[in-house]
Every structure is written in structure tokens, then in C-alpha cells.
Write a protein that holds these residues in place. Structure first.
Motif, short mmCIF file in Angstrom:
data_model
loop_
_atom_site.label_atom_id
_atom_site.label_comp_id
_atom_site.label_asym_id
_atom_site.label_seq_id
_atom_site.Cartn_x
_atom_site.Cartn_y
_atom_site.Cartn_z
N ALA A 62 0.87 -1.17 0.00
CA ALA A 62 0.00 0.00 0.00
C ALA A 62 0.91 1.22 0.00
O ALA A 62 1.81 1.33 0.83
N ALA A 63 0.67 2.12 -0.95
CA ALA A 63 1.57 3.25 -1.15
C ALA A 63 1.25 4.44 -0.25
O ALA A 63 1.85 5.50 -0.39
N GLY A 64 0.29 4.28 0.67
CA GLY A 64 -0.03 5.36 1.59
C GLY A 64 -1.51 5.63 1.65
O GLY A 64 -2.33 4.84 1.17
N ALA A 65 -1.85 6.74 2.25
CA ALA A 65 -3.25 7.17 2.28
C ALA A 65 -3.65 7.69 0.91
O ALA A 65 -2.80 8.02 0.07
N ASP A 66 -4.93 7.76 0.67
CA ASP A 66 -5.44 8.29 -0.59
C ASP A 66 -5.37 9.82 -0.55
O ASP A 66 -6.16 10.47 0.12
N ILE A 67 -4.39 10.37 -1.26
CA ILE A 67 -4.14 11.82 -1.21
C ILE A 67 -5.32 12.60 -1.78
O ILE A 67 -5.68 13.67 -1.27
N LYS A 68 -5.94 12.08 -2.83
CA LYS A 68 -7.09 12.77 -3.42
C LYS A 68 -8.22 12.90 -2.41
O LYS A 68 -8.82 13.96 -2.26
N GLU A 69 -8.49 11.81 -1.70
CA GLU A 69 -9.53 11.85 -0.68
C GLU A 69 -9.14 12.79 0.45
O GLU A 69 -9.96 13.54 0.98
N MET A 70 -7.86 12.77 0.83
CA MET A 70 -7.37 13.63 1.90
C MET A 70 -7.53 15.10 1.54
O MET A 70 -7.89 15.93 2.38
N ALA A 71 -7.27 15.45 0.28
CA ALA A 71 -7.35 16.84 -0.16
C ALA A 71 -8.76 17.39 -0.11
O ALA A 71 -8.97 18.61 -0.01
N GLU A 72 -9.74 16.52 -0.16
CA GLU A 72 -11.13 16.95 -0.16
C GLU A 72 -11.66 17.22 1.25
O GLU A 72 -12.76 17.74 1.40
N ARG A 73 -10.87 16.90 2.28
CA ARG A 73 -11.33 17.08 3.66
C ARG A 73 -10.79 18.39 4.24
O ARG A 73 -9.61 18.68 4.15
N ASP A 74 -11.69 19.15 4.85
CA ASP A 74 -11.25 20.33 5.59
C ASP A 74 -10.99 19.93 7.03
O ASP A 74 -11.03 18.74 7.39
N LEU A 75 -10.74 20.90 7.89
CA LEU A 75 -10.41 20.60 9.28
C LEU A 75 -11.54 19.86 9.97
O LEU A 75 -11.32 18.92 10.73
N VAL A 76 -12.78 20.27 9.71
CA VAL A 76 -13.92 19.59 10.33
C VAL A 76 -13.98 18.14 9.88
O VAL A 76 -14.22 17.22 10.68
N GLY A 77 -13.71 17.92 8.58
CA GLY A 77 -13.72 16.56 8.07
C GLY A 77 -12.65 15.70 8.69
O GLY A 77 -12.86 14.51 8.97
N ILE A 78 -11.49 16.29 8.93
CA ILE A 78 -10.40 15.56 9.56
C ILE A 78 -10.75 15.21 11.00
O ILE A 78 -10.49 14.10 11.48
N LEU A 79 -11.35 16.16 11.71
CA LEU A 79 -11.72 15.92 13.10
C LEU A 79 -12.77 14.83 13.24
O LEU A 79 -12.86 14.16 14.26
N ASN A 80 -13.60 14.67 12.20
CA ASN A 80 -14.66 13.67 12.22
C ASN A 80 -14.37 12.52 11.25
O ASN A 80 -15.29 11.88 10.75
N ASP A 81 -13.11 12.26 11.01
CA ASP A 81 -12.68 11.27 10.03
C ASP A 81 -13.14 9.87 10.45
O ASP A 81 -12.73 9.36 11.50
N PRO A 82 -13.96 9.20 9.64
CA PRO A 82 -14.41 7.84 9.99
C PRO A 82 -13.28 6.82 9.96
O PRO A 82 -13.41 5.74 10.53
N ARG A 83 -12.18 7.18 9.32
CA ARG A 83 -11.06 6.23 9.26
C ARG A 83 -10.46 5.96 10.63
O ARG A 83 -9.86 4.91 10.85
#
Length: 257
Positions: A62-83
Motif C-alpha cells: 500500500a503506497a499510503g493514504a489516498d491523497i485525493k480523498e485527503m485533499a477533499e477534507r477540511d479541518l472539520v472533516g479531519i476531526l470527524n474522520d471515519p477512518r
């Protein structure tokens, strides 16, 4: 059926899980992590599953996290990340977990591999935590598990430079237990899983827990847990079967009781 995984229940109580996002070098997006957590939950509950092997492709574990998906998340999305919940479920898996790693094993992929109890690597495997190159840092246990695996100096170097190490270096550092030719990596991991799957399930589970305790507690606490676990196993049917089989010079038939 999972869309980002292939799951095969092999003989002798071994389940093989293969990450399948070839278009993204098996980058770990929310869907993949959720399906992986669900599969491990299923394996946890399945009495016929005694060990699990997880692998990717020949080109990338696995080459890492999905950067495209990561770029679509703002701070609120990161704080509530289902991952986050998915990672917690993966970390809670109590049966033996073996990672068979070929190719790139970077970022979240390296963190996933470090969730395994045993790592088998192909000679072409490369391990790294390159998050610093994106202005971030490992966030799924990379700083904690890597330091415990390879020590402070090398962990600092890998995390702060973002530079990867090869399979032989990883083995010398203690991150990997064996290095194989890439075409044999999965077969070797399955062979090890088969050996473990033949052992008494309760003994395997408590032995794994005791070994993990050694990373998280002081020696005295670890020894107390070890002695308690040893005493618990002394009252099991599998302990009696193991001793009887040894005395009769036959193969034991463990039932998990």
C-alpha cells in the motif's frame, strides 16, 4: 462483497486478505479501511479462522493514504474522520496477523503493516513514512509503532526526512522478520500462518497479548501478566491435550477449549 479486497479462506484455518486498488497502488481510502476492518471483525468471530495474512500486489503493499480523498477534507472533516474508527478496529484484532509485503509500503501502508504481528518482506519492498513531504506527519500509529520497532534514531530519521528503507535494512533494524524473493512472499507468510494455526488458539492469543504487553508496560507488570496467562492456560483442555499428545508421540488436536 468487498470491492477493494479479495478474501480467501485457505485450508488449515488461514484467511488471506488481499488489498485490491491497483489503480492507486492500494492507497488506503475510507472504503478500503472500512472493508478491511469489517473483514477482520468477521475473522475475529469465526472460530475456524486461526490466523490472517494480509497482502497487496507485487508492485505495492500500500503506497499510503489516498491523497485525493485527503485533499477533499477540511479541518472539520479531519476531526470527524471515519477512518479513525476503522484503524481502531484493525488495531483491536486479537488473532495472529501476518503481513506479506512487496513493493511500496509507505505512509498509511507502512502503518498498516506495523499493525501485523509478523512482517515478511520481498526483497523489493520499501518501507517509509513520507508524510513530512506533504507538510503533515504520520497519523495512524506511525510515530509510535515505528519507534518501538526500529528504535529512536532510525524512526526519527525516517519520519523527519521522509526517506524510505529497503527490505534488508528493515530486517536488520527489526521491522521485518524475514526477507524472501518477491514471488514467494505470500507463500511464506501463509506457511507461517499455517504453523501458527495448528497451535492451541487460547495459548496463541494469550502469548500474543503477553508479547504486546512487553511494549506497553514495565517489566514487573509484564511478568505479572505473563504469569497470570500461564496459570489460566494450565486449566484448559488444550493444555491437557498438548501434554497427552507429547507423551503419546502423536500430533495434538487442539479445540480452543
Amino acid at each position: 462483497m468487498p470491492r477493494t479486497l479479495a478474501v480467501l479462506a485457505t485450508e488449515a484455518g488461514v484467511r488471506l486478505i488481499t488489498l485490491q486498488r491497483p489503480e492507486a497502488l492500494n492507497a488506503l481510502n475510507t472504503e478500503l479501511l472500512g472493508e478491511l476492518a469489517a473483514e477482520l471483525d468477521h475473522a475475529e468471530r469465526d472460530p475456524d479462522t486461526r490466523a490472517v495474512v494480509i497482502t497487496g500486489s507485487r508492485k505495492a503493499f500500500a503506497a499510503g493514504a489516498d491523497i485525493k480523498e485527503m485533499a477533499e477534507r477540511d479541518l472539520v472533516g479531519i476531526l470527524n474522520d471515519p477512518r479513525v474508527a476503522h484503524w481502531q478496529r484493525i488495531a483491536a484484532f486479537s488473532k495472529p496477523l501476518i503481513a506479506a509485503v512487496n513493493g511500496f509500503c509507505l505512509g498509511g501502508g507502512c502503518e498498516l503493516a506495523m499493525h501485523a504481528d509478523i512482517l515478511i518482506a520481498g526483497e523489493d519492498a520499501r518501507f517509509g513514512q513520507p508524510e513530512i513531504n506533504l507538510g503533515i506527519m504520520p497519523g495512524a500509529g506511525g510515530t509510535q509503532r515505528l519507534l518501538r520497532a526500529v528504535g529512536k534514531s532510525l524512526a526519527m530519521q525516517m519520519v523527519l526526512t521522509g526517506e524510505a528503507i529497503d527490505a534488508r535494512f528493515a530486517q536488520r533494524a527489526g521491522l521485518v522478520s524475514e526477507v524472501t524473493q518477491p514471488e514467494f512472499t505470500v507463500d511464506r507468510a501463509i506457511a507461517i500462518a499455517r504453523v501458527i494455526a495448528q497451535k492451541a488458539p487460547l495459548a496463541v492469543r494469550l502469548a500474543k497479548e503477553a508479547l504486546l504487553k512487553a511494549q506497553d508496560t514495565d517489566l514487573a507488570s509484564g511478568l505479572r501478566f505473563e504469569r497470570h496467562a500461564f496459570t489460566v492456560l494450565a486449566g484448559t483442555a488444550d493444555r491437557n491435550e498438548g501434554i497427552a499428545a507429547f507423551q503419546a508421540k502423536r500430533r495434538p488436536e487442539f479445540t480452543g477449549q
